[in-house]
Design an enzyme around this catalytic site. Structure first.
Site, mmCIF file in Angstrom:
data_model
loop_
_atom_site.group_PDB
_atom_site.id
_atom_site.type_symbol
_atom_site.label_atom_id
_atom_site.label_comp_id
_atom_site.label_asym_id
_atom_site.label_seq_id
_atom_site.Cartn_x
_atom_site.Cartn_y
_atom_site.Cartn_z
ATOM 1 N N TYR A 88 0.837 -1.202 0.000
ATOM 2 C CA TYR A 88 0.000 0.000 0.000
ATOM 3 C C TYR A 88 0.872 1.254 0.000
ATOM 4 C CZ TYR A 88 -2.907 3.618 2.246
ATOM 5 O OH TYR A 88 -3.551 4.789 2.576
ATOM 6 N N ASP A 134 -1.929 -6.137 9.172
ATOM 7 C CA ASP A 134 -2.987 -5.191 8.821
ATOM 8 C C ASP A 134 -4.056 -5.988 8.079
ATOM 9 O OD1 ASP A 134 -4.618 -3.271 7.645
ATOM 10 O OD2 ASP A 134 -2.978 -1.860 7.306
ATOM 11 N N ILE A 147 -7.444 -5.016 7.373
ATOM 12 C CA ILE A 147 -8.634 -4.181 7.238
ATOM 13 C C ILE A 147 -9.600 -4.661 6.151
ATOM 14 C CG2 ILE A 147 -7.483 -2.146 8.166
ATOM 15 C CD1 ILE A 147 -7.260 -1.069 5.316
ATOM 16 N N LYS A 160 -13.319 -0.268 5.560
ATOM 17 C CA LYS A 160 -13.505 -1.040 4.330
ATOM 18 C C LYS A 160 -14.655 -2.035 4.454
ATOM 19 C CE LYS A 160 -9.705 1.025 3.081
ATOM 20 N NZ LYS A 160 -9.727 2.187 2.157
#
Length: 447
Positions: A150, A235, A237, A279
């Site tokens: 990301y 992570d 999400i 999200k």
């Protein structure tokens, strides 16, 4: 002042956003404008309302209409506005932590359990990631991060903490899987530069790949972290946005499966999770994030640091009520996955007809496109030329692979869940027209 020399805003990932904001597409007011395909959000543009609405926002609106007390800040018909407006404990509402723990368990099919007391509430996942980095690393130390990753991590993880990111170079030859050799190579590179590695950060499901890590990859990560005595930061999400097999396996589940074997290694306390509702529930503006850790010292330190970016009591109250309705939460998650899968299928099918393939994926709000055969030459300079053509001439803002630190020029991330079906189909039409008008050469394409 930030500790890192750059904020990350100079990336093409962010500059594409700026160009979009100068010339945003609108079906009637600006039909030739730039379509935003660089925003990984669960939303779409309503042609009737001419404004953004989440892909599954109608489900949330229906719930709110049926539960007026929640959004009116009432309990049993009586206002609790004053109660919520007064100063609250910076550790957050215990009720919210409890329902968040249950929600994360539901996403994993109740294969793992989460202790609400080990949750630290934060203003979104960005804040959670930064706080976690502050807790485990000092300025100048490093995290290993698999590529592509990301683009916002260059800003979120480095700018104020002063840490470094050492890329774990992954290849398209094995669909960008994380290998033992790639991890070791990255670690040795840091050692040669006299940089102390404090952990590995993974996104699972991956942003930008849209894939989930296999059990084999997770076990490689665990073994590597144990051997180097470093942390694992996960992570996750997009964990509630896995819409088809293979299923999502969390780092906590992978460790739990090897509990006896790993007993005494300390890895259970060195693996930390970051999550948010931006999200999976499509509520980025609510800034509901968290970090989860079995390390009491990290929870204590992170809780104190979270006081600099609290979630409002009103937001906490509303989300507590929504997630407490387990029947609704299950239905929303199931229906949202179905809608994401449908939207992805439209994009992937349309691109395939245009001769452009996507990496096989099962999660997230984006596709990882292979545009290598459209490069004039196999360089990042050629990728930038192609990206600018797509942005300024075709009218599509996508995220080039270089912004994600991909080590192979020609890949890009394209988001599909932040627009209507009609706008998505228009995006495909624009790409098809671009491909048809291109002049092919032995080394690629001249536009």
């Amino acid at each position: 002042m930030g500790r890192c020399d750059t904020h990350g805003q100079d990336s093409s990932y962010f500059s594409g956003w700026e160009e979009y904001e100068r010339n945003p597409y609108h079906p009637s007011l600006n039909p030739s404008g730039i379509i935003q395909m660089g925003l990984a959000e669960n939303q779409r543009v309503s042609l009737t309302l001419s404004k953004n609405v989440q892909l599954s926002f109608d489900l949330l609106e229906k719930w709110l209409a049926n539960n007026p007390d929640a959004c009116a800040f009432c309990r049993n018909g009586k206002s609790i506005f004053r109660e919520l407006a007064l100063f609250q404990d910076y550790r957050g509402l215990p009720a919210l932590k409890k329902v968040l723990a249950k929600f994360m368990e539901e996403i994993r099919g109740n294969k793992v359990s989460f202790d609400p007391n080990k949750i630290v509430l934060t203003a979104g996942a960005t804040s959670a990631n930064e706080i976690l980095v502050f807790c485990i690393a000092n300025p100048g130390e490093a995290l290993l991060v698999p590529t592509p990753y990301y683009p916002g991590y260059d800003r979120d993880l480095k700018w104020r903490t002063g840490i470094q990111i050492v890329p774990i170079q992954c290849s398209s030859s094995n669909n960008f899987s994380i290998t033992k050799s790639a991890m070791e190579e990255a670690y040795q590179l840091a050692q040669k530069s006299h940089v102390k590695v404090k952990g590995i950060l993974i996104t699972n499901p991956s942003n930008p790949l849209g894939t989930t890590l296999s059990a084999e990859e997770l076990n490689h990560l665990i073994n590597f972290a144990v051997s180097k005595n470093i942390h694992i930061l996960s992570d996750r999400i997009y964990s509630g946005s896995v819409f088809q097999s293979p299923s999502f396996i969390s780092i906590t589940e992978a460790i739990e499966c090897r509990k006896k074997e790993l007993d005494g290694t300390g890895i259970a306390e060195s693996a930390h999770v970051v999550y948010s509702l931006s999200k999976d529930l499509g509520l980025p503006g609510f800034r509901i994030g968290l970090l989860y850790s079995a390390d009491e010292k990290i929870v204590e330190a992170a809780t104190k640091m979270s006081s600099f970016g609290l979630i409002s009591s009103q937001t906490q109250y509303l989300l507590t009520n929504i997630l407490s309705d387990k029947k609704f939460a299950r239905y929303f998650t199931r229906e949202n996955k179905r809608r994401i899968q449908m939207q992805r299928k439209i994009l992937a099918t349309g691109l395939e007809k245009a001769g452009i393939l996507c990496l096989s994926s099962n999660a997230g709000l984006f596709c990882w496109l292979d545009m290598r055969h459209h490069l004039i030459e196999d360089t990042y300079e050629a990728e930038e030329v192609l990206w600018k053509e797509l942005l300024y001439k075709v009218g599509l803002n996508v995220s080039p692979g270089s912004s994600c630190h991909c080590n192979e020029p020609g890949w890009c991330r394209v988001c599909f869940a932040n627009m209507s079906e009609n706008t998505l189909k228009l995006s495909i039409q624009r790409i098809e027209a671009f491909v048809k008008s291109a002049v092919f050469t032995p080394r690629g394409v001249i536009v």
